[in-house]
Design an enzyme around this catalytic site. Structure first.
Site, mmCIF file in Angstrom:
data_model
loop_
_atom_site.group_PDB
_atom_site.id
_atom_site.type_symbol
_atom_site.label_atom_id
_atom_site.label_comp_id
_atom_site.label_asym_id
_atom_site.label_seq_id
_atom_site.Cartn_x
_atom_site.Cartn_y
_atom_site.Cartn_z
ATOM 1 N N SER A 130 0.836 -1.202 0.000
ATOM 2 C CA SER A 130 0.000 0.000 0.000
ATOM 3 C C SER A 130 0.865 1.244 0.000
ATOM 4 O O SER A 130 1.975 1.236 0.518
ATOM 5 C CB SER A 130 -0.904 0.027 1.226
ATOM 6 O OG SER A 130 -1.689 1.194 1.179
ATOM 7 N N LYS A 184 -4.305 -6.837 3.276
ATOM 8 C CA LYS A 184 -4.293 -5.711 2.326
ATOM 9 C C LYS A 184 -5.719 -5.420 1.840
ATOM 10 O O LYS A 184 -6.113 -4.260 1.669
ATOM 11 C CB LYS A 184 -3.375 -6.025 1.137
ATOM 12 C CG LYS A 184 -3.438 -5.007 -0.008
ATOM 13 C CD LYS A 184 -2.974 -3.638 0.422
ATOM 14 C CE LYS A 184 -2.874 -2.531 -0.580
ATOM 15 N NZ LYS A 184 -3.511 -2.448 -1.806
ATOM 16 N N HIS A 187 -7.444 -3.594 4.547
ATOM 17 C CA HIS A 187 -6.875 -2.236 4.539
ATOM 18 C C HIS A 187 -7.604 -1.386 3.492
ATOM 19 O O HIS A 187 -7.997 -0.250 3.755
ATOM 20 C CB HIS A 187 -5.375 -2.311 4.233
ATOM 21 C CG HIS A 187 -4.778 -1.013 3.764
ATOM 22 N ND1 HIS A 187 -4.941 -0.550 2.470
ATOM 23 C CD2 HIS A 187 -4.060 -0.068 4.409
ATOM 24 C CE1 HIS A 187 -4.335 0.613 2.361
ATOM 25 N NE2 HIS A 187 -3.792 0.924 3.519
ATOM 26 N N ASN A 188 -7.786 -1.929 2.310
ATOM 27 C CA ASN A 188 -8.448 -1.164 1.251
ATOM 28 C C ASN A 188 -9.921 -0.918 1.578
ATOM 29 O O ASN A 188 -10.462 0.139 1.252
ATOM 30 C CB ASN A 188 -8.324 -1.883 -0.094
ATOM 31 C CG ASN A 188 -6.950 -1.703 -0.705
ATOM 32 O OD1 ASN A 188 -5.989 -1.469 0.009
ATOM 33 N ND2 ASN A 188 -6.860 -1.815 -2.006
ATOM 34 N N GLU A 191 -9.953 1.880 3.794
ATOM 35 C CA GLU A 191 -9.647 3.062 2.976
ATOM 36 C C GLU A 191 -10.932 3.575 2.278
ATOM 37 O O GLU A 191 -11.178 4.785 2.225
ATOM 38 C CB GLU A 191 -8.581 2.658 1.956
ATOM 39 C CG GLU A 191 -8.178 3.698 0.956
ATOM 40 C CD GLU A 191 -7.195 3.106 -0.062
ATOM 41 O OE1 GLU A 191 -6.150 2.541 0.330
ATOM 42 O OE2 GLU A 191 -7.499 3.179 -1.269
HETATM 43 P P1 NAP Z 1 -0.145 -0.901 -14.556
HETATM 44 O O1 NAP Z 1 0.549 0.403 -14.448
HETATM 45 O O2 NAP Z 1 -1.388 -1.016 -15.334
HETATM 46 O O3 NAP Z 1 0.929 -1.949 -15.120
HETATM 47 C C1 NAP Z 1 0.580 -3.251 -15.382
HETATM 48 C C2 NAP Z 1 1.812 -4.065 -15.758
HETATM 49 O O4 NAP Z 1 1.401 -5.423 -15.898
HETATM 50 C C3 NAP Z 1 2.437 -3.644 -17.073
HETATM 51 O O5 NAP Z 1 3.822 -3.642 -16.899
HETATM 52 C C4 NAP Z 1 1.981 -4.757 -18.033
HETATM 53 O O6 NAP Z 1 2.897 -5.025 -19.068
HETATM 54 C C5 NAP Z 1 1.951 -5.937 -17.102
HETATM 55 N N1 NAP Z 1 1.092 -7.031 -17.597
HETATM 56 C C6 NAP Z 1 -0.245 -7.033 -17.658
HETATM 57 N N2 NAP Z 1 -0.697 -8.217 -18.124
HETATM 58 C C7 NAP Z 1 0.404 -8.981 -18.342
HETATM 59 C C8 NAP Z 1 0.589 -10.302 -18.806
HETATM 60 N N3 NAP Z 1 -0.441 -11.085 -19.132
HETATM 61 N N4 NAP Z 1 1.865 -10.760 -18.925
HETATM 62 C C9 NAP Z 1 2.898 -9.988 -18.595
HETATM 63 N N5 NAP Z 1 2.785 -8.721 -18.142
HETATM 64 C C10 NAP Z 1 1.543 -8.222 -18.010
HETATM 65 O O7 NAP Z 1 -0.496 -1.499 -13.095
HETATM 66 P P2 NAP Z 1 -0.033 -0.990 -11.643
HETATM 67 O O8 NAP Z 1 -0.858 0.189 -11.225
HETATM 68 O O9 NAP Z 1 1.441 -0.896 -11.580
HETATM 69 O O10 NAP Z 1 -0.538 -2.195 -10.732
HETATM 70 C C11 NAP Z 1 0.146 -3.429 -10.664
HETATM 71 C C12 NAP Z 1 -0.437 -4.209 -9.513
HETATM 72 O O11 NAP Z 1 -0.227 -3.487 -8.315
HETATM 73 C C13 NAP Z 1 -1.939 -4.444 -9.617
HETATM 74 O O12 NAP Z 1 -2.256 -5.708 -9.119
HETATM 75 C C14 NAP Z 1 -2.497 -3.369 -8.738
HETATM 76 O O13 NAP Z 1 -3.770 -3.692 -8.244
HETATM 77 C C15 NAP Z 1 -1.463 -3.310 -7.635
HETATM 78 N N6 NAP Z 1 -1.422 -2.054 -6.898
HETATM 79 C C16 NAP Z 1 -1.537 -0.851 -7.503
HETATM 80 C C17 NAP Z 1 -1.504 0.322 -6.736
HETATM 81 C C18 NAP Z 1 -1.626 1.683 -7.373
HETATM 82 O O14 NAP Z 1 -1.724 2.645 -6.616
HETATM 83 N N7 NAP Z 1 -1.595 1.820 -8.686
HETATM 84 C C19 NAP Z 1 -1.312 0.238 -5.359
HETATM 85 C C20 NAP Z 1 -1.134 -1.004 -4.770
HETATM 86 C C21 NAP Z 1 -1.198 -2.144 -5.554
HETATM 87 P P3 NAP Z 1 2.816 -4.269 -20.496
HETATM 88 O O15 NAP Z 1 3.592 -3.002 -20.326
HETATM 89 O O16 NAP Z 1 3.465 -5.234 -21.432
HETATM 90 O O17 NAP Z 1 1.358 -4.041 -20.791
#
Ligand code: NAP
Length: 477
Positions: A130, A184, A187-188, A191
Site C-alpha cells: 500500500s 491488504k 486495509h483497502n 480506505e
Molecule cells: P499498470 O501500471 O497497469 O501496469 C501493469 C503491468 O502489468 C504492465 O507492466 C503490463 O505489461 C503488465 N502485464 C499485464 N498483463 C500482463 C501479462 N499477461 N503478462 C505480462 N505482463 C503483463 O499497473 P499498476 O498500477 O502498476 O498495478 C500493478 C499491480 O499493483 C496491480 O495488481 C495493482 O492492483 C497493484 N497495486 C496498484 C496500486 C496503485 O496505486 N496503482 C497500489 C497497490 C497495488 P505491459 O507493459 O506489457 O502491458
C-alpha cells in the site's frame, strides 16, 4: 560470471517501476523485466543511474540473472494476468526459489497459487503493498504472507525498502498463504470507508454550511494538525484547494462525480458477509461508489422530492408509518434492481413484473404493495428504479419529510435504525445533483494515478500532483 541480482521485478507499470527503483536505491542489484520491452528501456534511460539495474528482455534472461534462491516480484494486474505470468515463470524456477506477487490479488487466489507452487517446492509469497505510486518508490507499507522460511530471506529486504515510522519498518510477516493479501484487502476496505466519510464531511460543509472548496481545504488543514491528522485528510486539503487551469473553477467541481473502484472494497464486504462480520461502514462506502456510477438511475431520480422544511405535522406513529413505507419502497427497488442486473449479466430475461405477481401470495413478503410493483413494470419494463415510478415517487415524496424526522429522532435518541437511515441516504444519493464522489475520484487520482473524467470534456485525465505547477495531462488510458 555476470553480476547477479538480489531480487527481480517483472511488470514495470506504475507500481513495478517504482518498486524496482526503491530496491535499487537501497543498494540491491535488481533485475527488471516487462512484457513490452519499451518500458524496461524507458526505466533504464530515465532512472538507470539510480542504482544497479540488470535489464532483461526475456523471462529466461531475467531468471538467469537472479542469484539463488531466486527472489522475483510480479507486479501485474490481479487475476488472469497474474496467473499467466506465474504459468510463464514457474517452469523456469527451482525448488527453494521465492515467487512474490505484489499485486492486489484476491486472498483466495493467493491461497490456491501458494498451494499449487508449494507442491513444486516453490515458495509463493502474496504481498499486499500500500502507498500507491509514491509509496512504492519512497517506502510503502508491506504486508507479506507465505511460508516463514521464505520470509526469513525475503523479509529483511522488504523491511529495508518499507516506510519507517520511529525507525520501525512498516513491514512484518503477516501469516501463511493468503494472509498478507487478506490484510491488504481489509486495509483497502477501511480506505473506502475513510474516503467516503471524508467526502461526506466535505459535502456537508459545502451544502449545509455553504463553504467554498478553498475554505473547506483550510478547515481540513486545521483538522490535519489535530487528532484527524492523516495522509487522506492532508491530500483532501490539497485536492480542495486546487484550481482547474482550463476553467479557473475549483478542481473538485470539474471532476465527474462517479467514483470508480477496482474491487478490493467489494471483496472486503463479500468476505465479511461470509465470515459474518458486520462491516456496515465499509459496505455503505462501497455501495456509495456503486450508486454514484449508476448514471441512468441518478438521471431519472434527479427530480424526486427533497425536504420541504415542514415539521412533523402528525403523530410520531404516523411518521414512523411513513418512514416504514418509504424505506420499504427502497428495499424493493434495490432488490428488483439486483434481479434486473442478474438477469442482464446471465442472460435470463427475467420478467420483473411477473416476479412481483408471483410474490403476491404464498411467500413471506406477500403484500398488497406488490400489485403496484407489477403495475410499475407494466408501465415501463425498463424503469431504472421503482423510486421513479410516478406513484411511488409521489408517495415517497409525500413521506420523506416524516422519514427524515424519524431518522433524526432515532439518531437523537440513540436508537439504531440502520434500515431507515441507510434507505434515506440511498434515496438522497440517487436524487442528488452532485455527489462527493467527485472528491473520491480526485483523491484516487492523487494517490494512485487512477485517473478521472471531467464534467466538461470527454476523455480520461490524470493530474501530475507531485509537480508544483500541476499541469493537466491527458492519458491514453
Ligand atoms: P499498470 O501500471 O497497469 O501496469 C501493469 C503491468 O502489468 C504492465 O507492466 C503490463 O505489461 C503488465 N502485464 C499485464 N498483463 C500482463 C501479462 N499477461 N503478462 C505480462 N505482463 C503483463 O499497473 P499498476 O498500477 O502498476 O498495478 C500493478 C499491480 O499493483 C496491480 O495488481 C495493482 O492492483 C497493484 N497495486 C496498484 C496500486 C496503485 O496505486 N496503482 C497500489 C497497490 C497495488 P505491459 O507493459 O506489457 O502491458
Amino acid at each position: 560470471m555476470a553480476q547477479q541480482a538480489v531480487i527481480g521485478v517483472t511488470g514495470l507499470g506504475v507500481m513495478g517501476r517504482n518498486l524496482a527503483r526503491n530496491f535499487a536505491r537501497h543498494g540491491y542489484a535488481v533485475a527488471v523485466h516487462n512484457r513490452t520491452p519499451t518500458k524496461t528501456k524507458a526505466l533504464m534511460e530515465e532512472f538507470g543511474h539510480e542504482g544497479d539495474f540488470i535489464p532483461a528482455e526475456t523471462p529466461q534472461e531475467f531468471v538467469a540473472s537472479l542469484a539463488r534462491p531466486r527472489k522475483m516480484v510480479i507486479m501485474v494486474q490481479a487475476g488472469a494476468s497474474t496467473d499467466a505470468v506465474i504459468d510463464e515463470y514457474a517452469p523456469l524456477l527451482e525448488p527453494g526459489d521465492i515467487l512474490i506477487d505484489g499485486g492486489n490479488a484476491h486472498f483466495a487466489d493467493t491461497r490456491r497459487r501458494e498451494q499449487a507452487l508449494r507442491e513444486r517446492g516453490i515458495h509463493f509469497v502474496g504481498v499486499g503493498i500500500s502507498g500507491g505510486e509514491q509509496g512504492a518508490l519512497e517506502g510503502p507499507s508491506i504486508m507479506p504472507g507465505g511460508s516463514p522460511e521464505a520470509y526469513e530471506s525475503l523479509g529483511p529486504i522488504l523491511e529495508d525498502i518499507a516506510a519507517k515510522v520511529d525507525g520501525v519498518p512498516c513491514c512484518t510477516y503477516v501469516g501463511p498463504d493468503g494472509a498478507g493479501h487478506f490484510v491488504k484487502m481489509v486495509h483497502n476496505g477501511i480506505e473506502y470507508a475513510d474516503m467516503q466519510l471524508i467526502a461526506e464531511a466535505y459535502d456537508l460543509l459545502r451544502k449545509a454550511s455553504g463553504m467554498a472548496p478553498g475554505e473547506i481545504a483550510e478547515t481540513f488543514r486545521t483538522w490535519n494538525e489535530g487528532r484527524l491528522g492523516s495522509y487522506l485528510i492532508e491530500i483532501t486539503a490539497d485536492v480542495l484547494s486546487h484550481v482547474d487551469k482550463a476553467t479557473g473553477k475549483p478542481f473538485v467541481d470539474i471532476v465527474l462525480d462517479q467514483a470508480e473502484q477496482k474491487g478490493t472494497g467489494r471483496w472486503t464486504v463479500q468476505a465479511a458477509l461470509d465470515l459474518g462480520v458486520p462491516v456496515t461502514g465499509i459496505a455503505e462506502a462501497t455501495f456509495a461508489r456503486s450508486l454514484s456510477g449508476h448514471v441512468d438511475m441518478r438521471g431519472a431520480a434527479r427530480g424526486l422530492a427533497g425536504p420541504s422544511g415542514g415539521g412533523l405535522g402528525s403523530s410520531f406513529a404516523d411518521a414512523v408509518e411513513q418512514a416504514l413505507y418509504a424505506s420499504k419502497v427502497v428495499a424493493y427497488a434495490q432488490g428488483f434492481n439486483e434481479i434486473q442486473a442478474g438477469s442482464a449479466e446471465y442472460g435470463w430475461n427475467i420478467d420483473l413484473g411477473a416476479m412481483a405477481t408471483i410474490w403476491r401470495g404464498g411467500c413471506i413478503i406477500r403484500a398488497k404493495f406488490l400489485d403496484r410493483i407489477r403495475e410499475a413494470y407494466e408501465t415501463d419494463p425498463a424503469t431504472p428504479t421503482l423510486l421513479t415510478d410516478a406513484r411511488f415517487a409521489a408517495e415517497v415524496g409525500d413521506a420523506q419529510d416524516a422519514w427524515r424526522d424519524v431518522a433524526v429522532t432515532a439518531t437523537r435518541s440513540g436508537i439504531p435504525a440502520p434500515g431507515f437511515a441507510s434507505s434515506l441516504a440511498y434515496y438522497d444519493g440517487l436524487r442528488a445533483d452532485r455527489l462527493p464522489a467527485a472528491l473520491i475520484q480526485a483523491q484516487r487520482d492523487f494517490f494512485g494515478a487512477h485517473t478521472y473524467r471531467r464534467t466538461d470534456r470527454e476523455g480520461v485525465f490524470h493530474t501530475q500532483w507531485e509537480l508544483d505547477d500541476r499541469p493537466e495531462a491527458r492519458t491514453d488510458a
